[in-house]
Motif scaffolding. Sequence first.
Motif, PDB file in Angstrom:
ATOM      1  N   SER A   6      27.420 -34.460 -12.240  1.00 44.00           N
ATOM      2  CA  SER A   6      26.068 -34.887 -12.625  1.00 44.00           C
ATOM      3  C   SER A   6      26.390 -36.095 -13.500  1.00 44.00           C
ATOM      4  N   THR A   7      25.904 -37.252 -13.106  1.00 39.80           N
ATOM      5  CA  THR A   7      26.120 -38.326 -14.026  1.00 39.80           C
ATOM      6  C   THR A   7      25.381 -38.275 -15.226  1.00 39.80           C
ATOM      7  N   GLY A   8      25.439 -39.093 -16.127  1.00 40.30           N
ATOM      8  CA  GLY A   8      24.915 -39.190 -17.478  1.00 40.30           C
ATOM      9  C   GLY A   8      23.443 -39.283 -17.232  1.00 40.30           C
ATOM     10  N   ARG A   9      23.097 -40.081 -16.143  1.00 41.74           N
ATOM     11  CA  ARG A   9      21.562 -40.383 -15.907  1.00 41.74           C
ATOM     12  C   ARG A   9      21.463 -39.917 -14.305  1.00 41.74           C
ATOM     13  N   ASP A  10      20.261 -39.325 -14.033  1.00 39.60           N
ATOM     14  CA  ASP A  10      19.900 -39.040 -12.759  1.00 39.60           C
ATOM     15  C   ASP A  10      19.738 -40.297 -12.017  1.00 39.60           C
ATOM     16  N   THR A  11      20.402 -40.583 -11.043  1.00 35.56           N
ATOM     17  CA  THR A  11      20.112 -41.664 -10.016  1.00 35.56           C
ATOM     18  C   THR A  11      19.215 -41.378  -8.682  1.00 35.56           C
ATOM     19  N   VAL A  12      19.275 -40.122  -8.482  1.00 40.16           N
ATOM     20  CA  VAL A  12      18.751 -39.692  -7.258  1.00 40.16           C
ATOM     21  C   VAL A  12      17.099 -39.744  -7.504  1.00 40.16           C
ATOM     22  N   ASN A  13      16.230 -39.643  -6.370  1.00 38.46           N
ATOM     23  CA  ASN A  13      14.950 -40.026  -6.587  1.00 38.46           C
ATOM     24  C   ASN A  13      14.246 -38.560  -6.639  1.00 38.46           C
ATOM     25  N   TYR A  14      14.743 -37.603  -6.848  1.00 36.64           N
ATOM     26  CA  TYR A  14      14.257 -36.280  -6.785  1.00 36.64           C
ATOM     27  C   TYR A  14      14.639 -35.384  -7.817  1.00 36.64           C
ATOM     28  N   PRO A  15      14.110 -34.116  -8.216  1.00 35.41           N
ATOM     29  CA  PRO A  15      14.404 -33.534  -9.544  1.00 35.41           C
ATOM     30  C   PRO A  15      15.514 -32.286  -9.166  1.00 35.41           C
ATOM     31  N   ASP A  16      15.784 -31.826  -7.773  1.00 32.55           N
ATOM     32  CA  ASP A  16      16.368 -30.597  -7.603  1.00 32.55           C
ATOM     33  C   ASP A  16      17.998 -30.989  -7.147  1.00 32.55           C
ATOM     34  N   LEU A  80      30.155 -41.009  -4.913  1.00 24.94           N
ATOM     35  CA  LEU A  80      30.104 -42.147  -3.893  1.00 24.94           C
ATOM     36  C   LEU A  80      28.762 -42.502  -3.545  1.00 24.94           C
ATOM     37  N   ARG A  81      28.648 -43.971  -3.425  1.00 25.88           N
ATOM     38  CA  ARG A  81      27.257 -44.351  -2.887  1.00 25.88           C
ATOM     39  C   ARG A  81      27.478 -44.531  -1.448  1.00 25.88           C
ATOM     40  N   VAL A  82      26.572 -44.314  -0.611  1.00 26.37           N
ATOM     41  CA  VAL A  82      26.291 -44.306   0.811  1.00 26.37           C
ATOM     42  C   VAL A  82      25.178 -45.011   1.262  1.00 26.37           C
ATOM     43  N   GLU A  83      25.173 -46.020   2.367  1.00 22.82           N
ATOM     44  CA  GLU A  83      23.916 -46.352   2.924  1.00 22.82           C
ATOM     45  C   GLU A  83      23.943 -46.158   4.267  1.00 22.82           C
ATOM     46  N   VAL A  84      23.142 -45.402   4.967  1.00 17.47           N
ATOM     47  CA  VAL A  84      22.981 -45.057   6.347  1.00 17.47           C
ATOM     48  C   VAL A  84      21.903 -45.734   6.896  1.00 17.47           C
ATOM     49  N   GLY A  85      22.245 -46.370   7.884  1.00 22.06           N
ATOM     50  CA  GLY A  85      21.456 -47.254   8.796  1.00 22.06           C
ATOM     51  C   GLY A  85      20.834 -46.425   9.734  1.00 22.06           C
ATOM     52  N   THR A 109      34.669 -26.789   4.217  1.00 21.83           N
ATOM     53  CA  THR A 109      34.843 -28.002   3.780  1.00 21.83           C
ATOM     54  C   THR A 109      33.237 -28.802   4.016  1.00 21.83           C
ATOM     55  N   GLY A 110      32.995 -29.773   3.056  1.00 20.58           N
ATOM     56  CA  GLY A 110      31.786 -30.398   3.444  1.00 20.58           C
ATOM     57  C   GLY A 110      31.174 -31.273   2.239  1.00 20.58           C
ATOM     58  N   PHE A 111      30.071 -31.563   2.148  1.00 21.18           N
ATOM     59  CA  PHE A 111      29.431 -32.193   0.985  1.00 21.18           C
ATOM     60  C   PHE A 111      28.055 -32.392   1.041  1.00 21.18           C
ATOM     61  N   ALA A 112      27.131 -32.812   0.280  1.00 20.13           N
ATOM     62  CA  ALA A 112      25.870 -33.168   0.300  1.00 20.13           C
ATOM     63  C   ALA A 112      25.718 -34.555  -0.326  1.00 20.13           C
ATOM     64  N   TYR A 113      24.680 -35.210   0.103  1.00 25.53           N
ATOM     65  CA  TYR A 113      24.148 -36.271  -0.617  1.00 25.53           C
ATOM     66  C   TYR A 113      22.631 -36.355  -0.607  1.00 25.53           C
ATOM     67  N   GLY A 114      22.436 -37.154  -1.758  1.00 24.19           N
ATOM     68  CA  GLY A 114      20.990 -36.869  -2.181  1.00 24.19           C
ATOM     69  C   GLY A 114      20.343 -38.398  -2.046  1.00 24.19           C
ATOM     70  N   THR A 115      19.115 -38.366  -1.972  1.00 31.00           N
ATOM     71  CA  THR A 115      18.607 -39.715  -1.760  1.00 31.00           C
ATOM     72  C   THR A 115      18.373 -40.573  -2.909  1.00 31.00           C
ATOM     73  N   LEU A 116      18.361 -41.892  -2.747  1.00 28.23           N
ATOM     74  CA  LEU A 116      18.167 -42.602  -3.936  1.00 28.23           C
ATOM     75  C   LEU A 116      16.818 -43.605  -3.786  1.00 28.23           C
ATOM     76  N   ALA A 117      16.338 -44.274  -4.829  1.00 24.74           N
ATOM     77  CA  ALA A 117      15.538 -45.219  -4.723  1.00 24.74           C
ATOM     78  C   ALA A 117      15.578 -46.154  -3.290  1.00 24.74           C
ATOM     79  N   GLY A 118      14.453 -46.112  -2.743  1.00 28.28           N
ATOM     80  CA  GLY A 118      14.414 -47.246  -1.327  1.00 28.28           C
ATOM     81  C   GLY A 118      14.496 -46.158  -0.112  1.00 28.28           C
ATOM     82  N   HIS A 119      15.253 -44.921  -0.087  1.00 31.47           N
ATOM     83  CA  HIS A 119      15.190 -44.228   0.923  1.00 31.47           C
ATOM     84  C   HIS A 119      14.087 -43.687   1.453  1.00 31.47           C
ATOM     85  N   PRO A 120      13.681 -43.554   2.571  1.00 28.67           N
ATOM     86  CA  PRO A 120      12.322 -43.319   3.378  1.00 28.67           C
ATOM     87  C   PRO A 120      11.798 -41.826   2.932  1.00 28.67           C
TER      88      PRO A 120
END
Length: 181
Positions: A6-16, A80-85, A109-120
């Motif tokens: 959990s970063t000091g500020r939420d950078t993802v574009n959803y509350p969950d 880690l920031r990721v941009e998927v095309g 083994t695995g991970f989850a990523y959350g959407t950021l501003a600009g994600h559809p």
Amino acid sequence: MTRLISTGRDTVNYPDRGATAHRPLPAGYHHLHHRTRIGEGRAAFEAAGTAVTTFLAHRTSGMRVRTSAADPAAAVRPGLRVEVGIGLGPLRISAPCEVIWTAYEPTRTGFAYGTLAGHPECGEESFVVDIDGDGAVWFTVTAFSRPNSWYTRLAGPVVPVLQHAYARFLGRHVRGLAAAA
């Protein structure tokens, strides 16, 4: 151990943030849960886990993946920031995300990523490889999402269908990568 950041500020574009690490998934989103049997044994588990946590599975399935890591082949880590095309040529859609949690455990083994501003879409998606007590190896995609752009709202019910199709495709692809290792 699952490591949630959990970063000091939420950078993802959803509350969950982090909700794919536990159940139930939050209300108000389309839910996706798809599980694919990958193979048998520790070697299949390790090969599939590496393919998932280095984005090899995504890259070799046709997605363009760019990360903020100095070494693009390094294993994922929270933050880690990721941009998927997604798409082809001029129809490619950029989907910026941030890795929310990782799991590097003896049987998971695995991970989850959350959407950021600009994600559809807005929401979270996890990609996890498990090995059960009988040695069967499984790949699971779990997600919750809802439209975040005019074109995903316009596409309506087509988007969840495409997401499920990609989860099935990625599962078969991970199975092939594990078998080839």
